[in-house]
Design an enzyme around this catalytic site. Structure first.
Site, PDB file in Angstrom:
ATOM      1  N   GLU A 166       0.890  -1.159   0.000  1.00 36.04           N
ATOM      2  CA  GLU A 166       0.000   0.000   0.000  1.00 36.04           C
ATOM      3  C   GLU A 166       0.930   1.210   0.000  1.00 36.04           C
ATOM      4  O   GLU A 166       1.739   1.371   0.915  1.00 36.04           O
ATOM      5  CB  GLU A 166      -0.871  -0.048   1.259  1.00 36.04           C
ATOM      6  CG  GLU A 166      -2.075   0.836   1.232  1.00 36.04           C
ATOM      7  CD  GLU A 166      -3.091   0.481   0.155  1.00 36.04           C
ATOM      8  OE1 GLU A 166      -3.851   1.383  -0.196  1.00 36.04           O
ATOM      9  OE2 GLU A 166      -3.126  -0.653  -0.349  1.00 36.04           O
ATOM     10  N   ASP A 223      -4.213  11.683   7.870  1.00 34.01           N
ATOM     11  CA  ASP A 223      -2.951  11.142   8.352  1.00 34.01           C
ATOM     12  C   ASP A 223      -2.515  11.801   9.649  1.00 34.01           C
ATOM     13  O   ASP A 223      -2.625  13.004   9.821  1.00 34.01           O
ATOM     14  CB  ASP A 223      -1.850  11.339   7.300  1.00 34.01           C
ATOM     15  CG  ASP A 223      -2.117  10.523   6.053  1.00 34.01           C
ATOM     16  OD1 ASP A 223      -2.698   9.438   6.202  1.00 34.01           O
ATOM     17  OD2 ASP A 223      -1.767  10.969   4.951  1.00 34.01           O
TER      18      ASP A 223
END
Length: 269
Positions: free
Chosen positions: A49, A60
Protein backbone atom coordinates in the site's frame (compact mmCIF):
# COMPACT_ATOMS: atom_id res chain seq x y z
CA UNK A 1 -6.95 -6.08 -10.10
CA UNK A 2 -6.68 -9.86 -10.63
CA UNK A 3 -3.48 -9.91 -8.56
CA UNK A 4 -5.61 -9.48 -5.41
CA UNK A 5 -7.88 -12.40 -6.32
CA UNK A 6 -4.84 -14.60 -7.00
CA UNK A 7 -3.21 -13.54 -3.72
CA UNK A 8 -6.27 -14.17 -1.54
CA UNK A 9 -6.81 -17.58 -3.16
CA UNK A 10 -3.17 -18.56 -2.50
CA UNK A 11 -3.33 -17.34 1.10
CA UNK A 12 -6.55 -19.26 1.70
CA UNK A 13 -4.87 -22.45 0.47
CA UNK A 14 -1.94 -21.83 2.82
CA UNK A 15 -4.29 -20.87 5.70
CA UNK A 16 -2.65 -17.47 6.06
CA UNK A 17 -3.88 -13.92 6.30
CA UNK A 18 -2.37 -11.08 4.28
CA UNK A 19 0.15 -8.68 5.76
CA UNK A 20 0.28 -5.38 3.88
CA UNK A 21 2.75 -2.61 4.79
CA UNK A 22 2.16 1.05 3.91
CA UNK A 23 4.92 3.53 3.08
CA UNK A 24 5.04 6.88 1.30
CA UNK A 25 6.79 6.73 -2.07
CA UNK A 26 10.00 8.74 -2.09
CA UNK A 27 10.48 8.74 1.71
CA UNK A 28 13.23 9.54 2.67
CA UNK A 29 14.48 9.85 -0.94
CA UNK A 30 13.78 7.99 -4.23
CA UNK A 31 16.74 5.60 -4.08
CA UNK A 32 16.31 4.53 -0.44
CA UNK A 33 12.54 4.34 -0.99
CA UNK A 34 13.02 1.63 -3.65
CA UNK A 35 15.34 -0.27 -1.28
CA UNK A 36 12.67 0.02 1.43
CA UNK A 37 10.10 -1.58 -0.89
CA UNK A 38 12.53 -4.46 -1.57
CA UNK A 39 13.10 -4.92 2.19
CA UNK A 40 9.34 -5.05 2.85
CA UNK A 41 8.89 -7.69 0.15
CA UNK A 42 11.90 -9.69 1.39
CA UNK A 43 10.32 -9.60 4.87
CA UNK A 44 7.21 -11.30 3.48
CA UNK A 45 4.80 -8.50 2.53
CA UNK A 46 1.86 -10.01 0.62
CA UNK A 47 0.86 -6.73 -1.06
CA UNK A 48 1.98 -3.09 -0.95
CA UNK A 49 0.00 0.00 0.00
CA UNK A 50 1.85 3.10 -1.21
CA UNK A 51 1.21 6.79 -0.67
CA UNK A 52 1.96 9.59 -3.12
CA UNK A 53 3.21 12.57 -1.07
CA UNK A 54 0.54 15.23 -0.66
CA UNK A 55 0.82 18.62 1.03
CA UNK A 56 -2.39 18.47 3.08
CA UNK A 57 -3.10 14.91 4.23
CA UNK A 58 -6.35 15.12 6.22
CA UNK A 59 -6.60 11.56 7.51
CA UNK A 60 -2.95 11.14 8.35
CA UNK A 61 -1.40 11.50 11.77
CA UNK A 62 1.96 13.26 12.31
CA UNK A 63 3.99 10.16 11.42
CA UNK A 64 2.67 9.83 7.85
CA UNK A 65 2.67 13.62 7.40
CA UNK A 66 6.37 13.52 8.30
CA UNK A 67 6.97 10.93 5.58
CA UNK A 68 5.34 13.20 2.98
CA UNK A 69 7.44 16.16 4.14
CA UNK A 70 10.66 14.12 3.84
CA UNK A 71 9.68 13.03 0.32
CA UNK A 72 8.93 16.66 -0.63
CA UNK A 73 12.28 17.74 0.81
CA UNK A 74 13.93 15.15 -1.45
CA UNK A 75 12.17 16.76 -4.44
CA UNK A 76 9.78 13.87 -5.09
CA UNK A 77 6.92 14.66 -7.52
CA UNK A 78 3.87 12.60 -8.57
CA UNK A 79 5.55 12.02 -11.97
CA UNK A 80 8.59 10.58 -10.20
CA UNK A 81 6.30 8.39 -8.06
CA UNK A 82 4.89 6.85 -11.23
CA UNK A 83 8.42 6.14 -12.49
CA UNK A 84 9.12 4.41 -9.17
CA UNK A 85 5.89 2.41 -9.45
CA UNK A 86 6.89 1.22 -12.92
CA UNK A 87 10.29 0.13 -11.54
CA UNK A 88 8.67 -1.70 -8.59
CA UNK A 89 6.26 -3.49 -10.90
CA UNK A 90 9.03 -4.54 -13.28
CA UNK A 91 11.07 -6.00 -10.42
CA UNK A 92 8.08 -7.59 -8.61
CA UNK A 93 5.62 -8.75 -11.29
CA UNK A 94 3.10 -10.58 -9.07
CA UNK A 95 2.68 -8.53 -5.87
CA UNK A 96 -0.53 -6.46 -5.67
CA UNK A 97 0.26 -2.73 -5.54
CA UNK A 98 -2.29 -0.33 -4.08
CA UNK A 99 -2.18 3.47 -3.93
CA UNK A 100 -3.59 5.37 -0.98
CA UNK A 101 -4.01 9.00 -1.88
CA UNK A 102 -6.06 12.19 -2.00
CA UNK A 103 -8.51 13.45 -4.61
CA UNK A 104 -6.46 16.51 -5.61
CA UNK A 105 -3.75 14.23 -6.98
CA UNK A 106 -6.37 12.45 -9.09
CA UNK A 107 -8.05 15.67 -10.29
CA UNK A 108 -4.76 17.26 -11.26
CA UNK A 109 -4.06 15.09 -14.37
CA UNK A 110 -7.82 14.45 -14.85
CA UNK A 111 -9.63 11.45 -13.37
CA UNK A 112 -9.51 9.21 -16.45
CA UNK A 113 -5.91 10.14 -17.27
CA UNK A 114 -4.89 9.34 -13.69
CA UNK A 115 -6.34 5.82 -13.75
CA UNK A 116 -4.92 5.22 -17.25
CA UNK A 117 -1.49 6.13 -15.87
CA UNK A 118 -2.00 3.73 -12.94
CA UNK A 119 -2.84 0.94 -15.37
CA UNK A 120 0.25 1.68 -17.50
CA UNK A 121 2.65 1.28 -14.57
CA UNK A 122 0.96 -1.82 -13.15
CA UNK A 123 -0.98 -0.44 -10.16
CA UNK A 124 -3.77 -2.79 -9.00
CA UNK A 125 -5.90 -0.61 -6.74
CA UNK A 126 -6.53 2.99 -5.69
CA UNK A 127 -8.05 4.21 -2.44
CA UNK A 128 -8.92 7.93 -2.55
CA UNK A 129 -8.99 8.78 1.16
CA UNK A 130 -11.07 11.96 1.00
CA UNK A 131 -13.79 10.75 -1.39
CA UNK A 132 -16.76 9.12 0.41
CA UNK A 133 -18.62 6.25 -1.26
CA UNK A 134 -21.59 8.44 -2.19
CA UNK A 135 -19.33 10.81 -4.18
CA UNK A 136 -17.18 8.08 -5.71
CA UNK A 137 -18.98 7.41 -9.02
CA UNK A 138 -16.54 9.24 -11.37
CA UNK A 139 -13.54 7.69 -9.59
CA UNK A 140 -14.78 4.12 -9.43
CA UNK A 141 -16.10 4.22 -13.01
CA UNK A 142 -12.72 5.40 -14.33
CA UNK A 143 -10.99 2.79 -12.15
CA UNK A 144 -13.12 -0.04 -13.56
CA UNK A 145 -12.58 1.17 -17.14
CA UNK A 146 -8.83 0.71 -16.60
CA UNK A 147 -9.09 -2.54 -14.61
CA UNK A 148 -8.02 -0.83 -11.38
CA UNK A 149 -9.77 -1.95 -8.19
CA UNK A 150 -11.59 0.92 -6.43
CA UNK A 151 -10.98 0.49 -2.68
CA UNK A 152 -13.37 1.80 -0.05
CA UNK A 153 -12.91 2.45 3.65
CA UNK A 154 -15.41 0.71 5.91
CA UNK A 155 -15.63 2.71 9.18
CA UNK A 156 -16.38 0.95 12.50
CA UNK A 157 -19.81 2.64 12.68
CA UNK A 158 -20.90 1.79 9.11
CA UNK A 159 -24.66 1.28 8.78
CA UNK A 160 -26.31 -1.31 6.61
CA UNK A 161 -26.72 0.98 3.58
CA UNK A 162 -23.05 1.91 3.60
CA UNK A 163 -21.99 -1.74 3.96
CA UNK A 164 -24.12 -2.65 0.93
CA UNK A 165 -22.60 0.19 -1.13
CA UNK A 166 -19.05 -0.76 -0.18
CA UNK A 167 -19.76 -4.38 -1.09
CA UNK A 168 -21.36 -3.38 -4.36
CA UNK A 169 -18.76 -0.85 -5.57
CA UNK A 170 -15.50 -2.05 -4.01
CA UNK A 171 -13.08 -4.51 -5.63
CA UNK A 172 -9.70 -5.96 -4.61
CA UNK A 173 -10.08 -5.63 -0.86
CA UNK A 174 -12.11 -3.63 1.67
CA UNK A 175 -10.16 -1.28 3.98
CA UNK A 176 -11.61 -2.00 7.41
CA UNK A 177 -10.98 0.85 9.85
CA UNK A 178 -10.10 -0.24 13.36
CA UNK A 179 -11.48 3.06 14.64
CA UNK A 180 -12.41 6.55 13.53
CA UNK A 181 -9.80 9.32 13.62
CA UNK A 182 -6.37 9.90 12.13
CA UNK A 183 -3.84 7.17 11.42
CA UNK A 184 -1.19 6.27 13.94
CA UNK A 185 0.31 3.43 15.90
CA UNK A 186 -0.18 5.34 19.20
CA UNK A 187 -3.93 4.75 19.22
CA UNK A 188 -3.96 1.00 19.28
CA UNK A 189 -6.71 -0.84 17.45
CA UNK A 190 -9.38 -2.15 19.84
CA UNK A 191 -12.84 -2.52 18.33
CA UNK A 192 -14.76 -5.75 17.86
CA UNK A 193 -14.97 -6.24 14.11
CA UNK A 194 -16.88 -9.53 13.96
CA UNK A 195 -20.17 -7.82 13.17
CA UNK A 196 -18.80 -5.75 10.26
CA UNK A 197 -16.85 -8.69 8.87
CA UNK A 198 -19.96 -10.91 8.93
CA UNK A 199 -22.10 -8.26 7.23
CA UNK A 200 -19.47 -7.60 4.54
CA UNK A 201 -19.28 -11.34 3.84
CA UNK A 202 -23.08 -11.55 3.66
CA UNK A 203 -23.07 -8.79 1.02
CA UNK A 204 -20.16 -10.42 -0.90
CA UNK A 205 -17.73 -7.55 -0.34
CA UNK A 206 -14.06 -7.80 -1.35
CA UNK A 207 -11.95 -9.39 1.46
CA UNK A 208 -11.53 -7.02 4.43
CA UNK A 209 -8.05 -5.93 5.55
CA UNK A 210 -7.90 -4.18 8.91
CA UNK A 211 -5.89 -0.97 9.11
CA UNK A 212 -5.21 1.95 11.52
CA UNK A 213 -3.12 1.34 14.63
CA UNK A 214 -1.66 -2.05 13.69
CA UNK A 215 1.81 -2.17 15.24
CA UNK A 216 2.22 -5.57 16.92
CA UNK A 217 1.87 -9.26 15.93
CA UNK A 218 -0.98 -9.89 18.41
CA UNK A 219 -3.05 -7.17 16.69
CA UNK A 220 -2.58 -8.95 13.36
CA UNK A 221 -3.67 -12.25 14.95
CA UNK A 222 -6.69 -10.53 16.53
CA UNK A 223 -7.75 -9.03 13.17
CA UNK A 224 -7.58 -12.46 11.54
CA UNK A 225 -9.40 -14.09 14.48
CA UNK A 226 -12.17 -11.51 13.98
CA UNK A 227 -12.54 -12.74 10.39
CA UNK A 228 -10.47 -10.14 8.52
CA UNK A 229 -8.46 -11.46 5.56
CA UNK A 230 -5.38 -9.66 6.88
CA UNK A 231 -3.97 -6.42 8.23
CA UNK A 232 -2.36 -3.20 6.98
CA UNK A 233 0.33 -1.41 8.99
CA UNK A 234 1.52 2.09 8.13
CA UNK A 235 2.56 4.37 10.98
CA UNK A 236 4.57 1.68 12.79
CA UNK A 237 6.56 1.07 9.60
CA UNK A 238 7.09 4.75 8.84
CA UNK A 239 8.35 5.23 12.44
CA UNK A 240 11.15 2.73 11.71
CA UNK A 241 12.14 4.84 8.68
CA UNK A 242 12.01 8.00 10.82
CA UNK A 243 14.18 6.45 13.57
CA UNK A 244 16.98 5.35 11.24
CA UNK A 245 17.32 8.20 8.75
CA UNK A 246 21.08 8.34 9.42
CA UNK A 247 21.55 4.55 9.24
CA UNK A 248 20.10 3.43 5.90
CA UNK A 249 21.19 -0.22 6.20
CA UNK A 250 19.94 -0.56 9.80
CA UNK A 251 16.64 0.92 8.59
CA UNK A 252 16.31 -1.78 5.92
CA UNK A 253 17.24 -4.59 8.36
CA UNK A 254 14.73 -3.33 10.96
CA UNK A 255 11.96 -2.98 8.36
CA UNK A 256 12.53 -6.52 7.12
CA UNK A 257 12.51 -7.92 10.68
CA UNK A 258 9.33 -5.99 11.57
CA UNK A 259 7.49 -7.28 8.49
CA UNK A 260 8.68 -10.84 9.24
CA UNK A 261 7.24 -10.66 12.77
CA UNK A 262 3.85 -9.33 11.64
CA UNK A 263 3.69 -11.70 8.67
CA UNK A 264 4.37 -14.64 11.01
CA UNK A 265 1.23 -13.64 12.96
CA UNK A 266 -0.93 -14.17 9.83
CA UNK A 267 -0.24 -17.92 9.78
CA UNK A 268 -3.24 -19.63 11.29
CA UNK A 269 -2.43 -23.22 10.36
Amino acid sequence: MERYETLFAQLKNRQEGAFVPFVTLGDPGPEQSLKIIDALIEGGADALELGIPFSDPLADGPTIQGAALRAFAAGVTPAQCFEMLAAIRQKHPTIPIGLLMYANLVFSPGIDAFYAQCARVGVDSVLVADVPVEESAPFRQAAMRHNIAPIFICPPNADDDLLRQIASYGRGYTYLLSRAGVTGAENRAALPLHHLVEKLAEYHAAPPLQGFGISAPEQVSAAIDAGAAGAISGSAIVKIIERHLDEPQTMLDELKAFVQSLKAATKTA
